[in-house]
Design an enzyme around this catalytic site. Structure first.
Site, PDB file in Angstrom:
ATOM      1  CD  GLU A  74      -2.920   0.860   2.457  1.00  0.00           C
ATOM      2  OE1 GLU A  74      -3.370  -0.293   2.645  1.00  0.00           O
ATOM      3  OE2 GLU A  74      -3.215   1.831   3.165  1.00  0.00           O
ATOM      4  CD  GLU A 129      -4.298   6.863   5.625  1.00  0.00           C
ATOM      5  OE1 GLU A 129      -5.391   6.354   5.912  1.00  0.00           O
ATOM      6  OE2 GLU A 129      -3.217   6.553   6.169  1.00  0.00           O
TER       7      GLU A 129
END
Length: 215
Positions: A94, A98
């Site tokens: 990943e 964010e």
């Protein structure tokens, strides 16, 4: 940031094209996609949020979007743009951007290899990400990850000998969700919800032109 697809010297996996199709993993009525304008909206309200992704995975490449996060008191919410080999898989690779609802003037970057992350960095944006569109770019190669905001590199990670590095084909994902239960609210803040609905808008989304992987 100039479109890498316009430059012939660009490595083939960094040439890009507009995103034409998406898959919606949950709450499809809280996510809209207009392929003609290359715009996606994700709404968080009484239904919860939604998550969209590309229909195919990619092995390396450049991924970008203009993003305007939701306005108001967004405490508790997480807005994002990230790559993942498979959401929910405990051994996923990943690469993340964010936005943490408690403070819309920062963004967190992170990456995971075989389900192990703990490589978070917080970056001061110098603006409020809910007050206008800004460009967020992830450039991912076999030995290098770079994160850009409005054309400026904010983080660069090189693969080190003997250490894991993301090398699984990955989808481009985005979602809006209530993360206030994580770390007792210290990560994104406690959810307040006084400004529902919260709408995050993505536009001019680009994905690699020639590195899609089937399956």
């Amino acid at each position: 940031m100039a479109d890498p697809g316009l430059h012939p010297e660009t490595p083939i996996h960094h040439k890009t094209q507009p995103l034409k199709q998406i898959a919606i993993d949950y709450t499809p009525d809280a996510c809209t996609h207009c392929a003609d304008s290359n715009t996606i909206t994700v709404t968080f309200d009484h239904r919860g949020g939604a998550r969209w992704r590309t229909p195919t995975r990619f092995l390396y490449g450049t991924f970008s979007s203009l993003i305007q996060c939701a306005r108001g008191n967004t405490s508790g919410l997480n807005f994002n743009l990230y790559l993942s080999s498979l959401e929910g898989d405990k051994s996923q690779d990943e690469i993340d951007f964010e936005f943490l609802g408690k403070d819309m003037t920062i963004v967190q970057t992170n990456y995971y290899t075989e389900g192990t992350g703990n490589k978070e960095e917080i970056h001061d944006l110098g603006f409020n990400c809910s007050e206008g569109f800004h460009e967020y770019v992830i450039k991912w190669s076999k030995d290098l990850i770079e994160w850009f905001i409005d054309g400026k590199m904010v983080r660069r990670v090189e693969r080190k000998e003997g250490e894991g590095f993301p090398n699984k084909p990955m989808y481009l994902y985005s979602s809006v969700w209530d993360a206030s239960y994580i770390d007792e609210g210290r990560w994104t803040g406690k959810y307040v919800g006084c400004d529902v609905p919260y709408v995050c808008v993505y536009k001019d989304i680009h994905v690699p032109a020639e590195s899609a992987v089937e399956g």
